[in-house]
Enzyme design. Structure first.
Site, PDB file in Angstrom:
ATOM      1  N   GLU A 204       0.793  -1.229   0.000  1.00 42.95           N
ATOM      2  CA  GLU A 204       0.000   0.000   0.000  1.00 42.95           C
ATOM      3  C   GLU A 204       0.830   1.286   0.000  1.00 42.95           C
ATOM      4  O   GLU A 204       0.626   2.153   0.842  1.00 42.95           O
ATOM      5  CB  GLU A 204      -0.983  -0.026   1.180  1.00 42.95           C
ATOM      6  CG  GLU A 204      -1.891  -1.241   1.109  1.00 42.95           C
ATOM      7  CD  GLU A 204      -2.790  -1.426   2.346  1.00 42.95           C
ATOM      8  OE1 GLU A 204      -2.717  -0.604   3.261  1.00 42.95           O
ATOM      9  OE2 GLU A 204      -3.549  -2.403   2.362  1.00 42.95           O
TER      10      GLU A 204
ATOM     11  N   ASN B 202       2.176  -4.599  -3.427  1.00 49.17           N
ATOM     12  CA  ASN B 202       0.766  -4.960  -3.265  1.00 49.17           C
ATOM     13  C   ASN B 202      -0.020  -3.707  -2.887  1.00 49.17           C
ATOM     14  O   ASN B 202       0.423  -2.915  -2.057  1.00 49.17           O
ATOM     15  CB  ASN B 202       0.713  -5.991  -2.116  1.00 49.17           C
ATOM     16  CG  ASN B 202      -0.612  -6.662  -1.923  1.00 49.17           C
ATOM     17  OD1 ASN B 202      -1.203  -7.163  -2.878  1.00 49.17           O
ATOM     18  ND2 ASN B 202      -1.092  -6.707  -0.674  1.00 49.17           N
TER      19      ASN B 202
ATOM     20  N   HIS C 108     -10.271  -5.765  -2.704  1.00 45.68           N
ATOM     21  CA  HIS C 108     -11.344  -5.643  -1.701  1.00 45.68           C
ATOM     22  C   HIS C 108     -12.475  -4.883  -2.383  1.00 45.68           C
ATOM     23  O   HIS C 108     -12.466  -3.646  -2.430  1.00 45.68           O
ATOM     24  CB  HIS C 108     -10.839  -4.906  -0.456  1.00 45.68           C
ATOM     25  CG  HIS C 108      -9.788  -5.659   0.285  1.00 45.68           C
ATOM     26  ND1 HIS C 108     -10.063  -6.838   0.938  1.00 45.68           N
ATOM     27  CD2 HIS C 108      -8.466  -5.433   0.447  1.00 45.68           C
ATOM     28  CE1 HIS C 108      -8.950  -7.297   1.495  1.00 45.68           C
ATOM     29  NE2 HIS C 108      -7.965  -6.468   1.212  1.00 45.68           N
TER      30      HIS C 108
ATOM     31  N   GLU D 135      -6.063 -10.410  -2.281  1.00 48.39           N
ATOM     32  CA  GLU D 135      -6.914 -10.286  -1.082  1.00 48.39           C
ATOM     33  C   GLU D 135      -8.384 -10.179  -1.464  1.00 48.39           C
ATOM     34  O   GLU D 135      -9.140  -9.392  -0.862  1.00 48.39           O
ATOM     35  CB  GLU D 135      -6.494  -9.054  -0.253  1.00 48.39           C
ATOM     36  CG  GLU D 135      -5.020  -9.045   0.127  1.00 48.39           C
ATOM     37  CD  GLU D 135      -4.606  -7.876   1.015  1.00 48.39           C
ATOM     38  OE1 GLU D 135      -5.493  -7.214   1.596  1.00 48.39           O
ATOM     39  OE2 GLU D 135      -3.400  -7.640   1.134  1.00 48.39           O
TER      40      GLU D 135
ATOM     41  N   ASP E  37     -12.112 -10.063  -1.754  1.00 44.39           N
ATOM     42  CA  ASP E  37     -13.407 -10.244  -1.085  1.00 44.39           C
ATOM     43  C   ASP E  37     -14.384  -9.247  -1.691  1.00 44.39           C
ATOM     44  O   ASP E  37     -13.975  -8.241  -2.290  1.00 44.39           O
ATOM     45  CB  ASP E  37     -13.334 -10.156   0.455  1.00 44.39           C
ATOM     46  CG  ASP E  37     -12.638  -8.930   1.000  1.00 44.39           C
ATOM     47  OD1 ASP E  37     -12.659  -7.876   0.341  1.00 44.39           O
ATOM     48  OD2 ASP E  37     -12.076  -9.013   2.112  1.00 44.39           O
TER      49      ASP E  37
END
Ligand code: G2I
Length: 447
Positions: free
Chosen positions: A157, A198, A234, A262, A264
């Protein structure tokens, strides 16, 4: 080890199957996601919590996935809570579990602005001291797992939404080259691990992903070791970026691998069948975009069950973001992933309630079982589940249901407090039983 894995696969295959009234046997041969992924050249992963890797959670994690990412266990605050005093317990446990189940591990994460130990964030460091601390951290952690991890999220990030560098301990103290230095130190500590940057909100083509693109391009031009980019993903229901595949492709064309790290997809609670159907379409679209690009090597969900997700505590009123519900029943989203990977199984039909039976732990004379009643497009105000044991098994105790057994025939009815199964929801009950010889899974009937 091979036979161990086969045994676990069977158990969790059963755990993952909804034997629905309307389609009783269609799921019995469902192929685990990891095997579907292998056939497409994709590694399918999940974030995990080390302490949960037993019972049904462990069975599913081991059988369905070919890669694990520690959700928190490898973060700096977890491994070095006090300066110079390390705690590798959970990280080691996850690596050992992965090795026992023939799985890769993605290390997460070495350089981040969050979940750092307070001794680090509260200290006042010169730039030189900060650089030394970071180099030692990377050397120590990457070195500990040298040869055991497939990849590291080295930097996590680093960007703001507008593509400028995020103001962090690292950027402010070391300048933008903290990224190049971290990658170089990680390569030195484990030359075999693939090194990633990432970030989130970089799934589609936008200012942030373009900044990441430009960074990777310049790192490659400078000869800095960078092997891949992680798109966290996300996502919000119905909002898979239309440029996802194009974005994956442009990174691949730069000569790096891409991982969905990641995934979701959150929705407004309580979930209903329309939302779950949209979520299935969204999971399928994300998976298909990865399948379409050869260099998209790994697709990892950020927790496979709604009982192990960060979403509900972070976004009030939102949740149900993962492919399995909180009782470990596969949701339509699971079948969305499977279908995009070429799976031929029929997902549970909508407009139905069904019951699934799974064996949890099993020892030489007994076992623990769970039955989950789930509804999609329908609901129940009371329920009864029946089955017939084929090998002399006997229920000795049940909880969250009233169970009776007459000969081989078992009948379980809801307790006073759990007769209601809402649309898009599920209810589970458990039992202990004895067995000998063999313990085949019975076909359960709801009605
Ligand atoms: O925030 C979602 C993810 C965004 N990308 C980087 C990931 O590393 C991040 O993961 C989440 C974990 O899933 C959460 O579990 O990172 C959170 C922290 O930013 C994690 O939450 C923390 C809680 O904030 C702590 O209170 C808790 O002690 O999890 C810790 C361990 O359960």
């Amino acid at each position: 080890m091979r036979s161990l894995r086969t045994g676990l696969s069977l158990t969790s295959l059963v755990a993952g199957l909804a034997l629905l009234l309307t389609a009783p046997a269609a799921h019995a041969a469902d192929t685990p996601l990891r095997d579907l992924g292998t056939a497409k050249g994709k590694v399918i992963g999940t974030a995990v919590t080390g302490s949960k890797l037993t019972g049904a959670y462990g069975d599913i994690a081991g059988a369905q996935f070919s890669s694990l990412t520690p959700g928190n266990a490898m973060k700096w605050g977890s491994v070095e809570p006090t300066q110079g005093s390390f705690n590798w317990t959970e990280a080691d446990q996850i690596v050992a579990f992965a090795q026992a189940h023939n799985q890769q591990v993605r290390g997460h994460t070495l350089v981040w602005h969050s979940q750092n130990p307070s001794w680090l964030t509260n200290g006042s460091w010169t730039s030189a001291q900060l650089g030394t601390l970071l180099q030692n951290h990377i050397s120590t952690e990457v070195g500990r797992y040298k040869g055991k991890l497939a990849a590291w999220d080295v930097v996590n990030e680093p960007f703001n939404e507008d593509g400028t560098y995020r103001s962090t301990l690292w950027y402010n103290g070391l300048g933008a080259d903290y990224i190049a230095n971290a990658l170089t130190w990680a390569r030195a500590a484990d030359p075999a691990a693939k090194l990633y940057i990432n970030d989130y909100n970089v799934e589609g083509v936008n200012a942030k992903s373009t900044a990441l693109y430009n960074l990777v391009k310049s790192l490659k031009e400078r000869g800095v070791p960078i092997d891949g980019v992680g798109l966290q993903a996300h996502l919000i229901l119905g909002q898979v970026p239309s440029t996802l595949q194009q974005n994956i492709q442009r990174f691949a064309d730069l000569g790096v691998d891409v991982a969905i790290t990641e995934l979701d997809i959150r929705m407004t609670l309580p979930s209903d069948s329309a939302e779950l159907a949209q979520q299935k379409a969204d999971y399928k679209a994300v998976t298909a975009a990865c399948v379409a690009v050869a260099r998209c090597v790994n697709l990892t969900v950020w927790g496979f069950t709604d009982s192990d997700s960060w979403v509900e505590s972070t976004f009030p009123g939102q949740g149900a973001a993962t492919p399995y519900d909180a009782n470990y029943a596969p949701k339509p989203a699971y079948y969305g992933i499977a279908e995009a990977l070429g799976g031929t199984s029929t997902p549970p039909p909508t407009g139905a309630c069904g019951a699934s039976y799974s064996v949890g732990s099993q020892w030489n004379t007994g076992f623990t079982g769970t039955v989950t009643i789930s509804c999609s497009g329908a609901s129940l105000s009371s329920w009864k589940v029946t089955w017939t044991y084929g090998a002399g098994q006997r229920i000795t105790q049940a909880w969250n249901a009233g169970c009776t057994q007459s000969g081989a025939a078992v009948t379980c009815v809801n307790a006073s407090y759990n007769g209601t199964v809402p649309d898009g929801g599920s209810v589970s009950f458990g039992f202990n039983a004895s067995w000998s010889g063999s313990n085949p899974v019975p076909t359960v009937t709801l009605g």
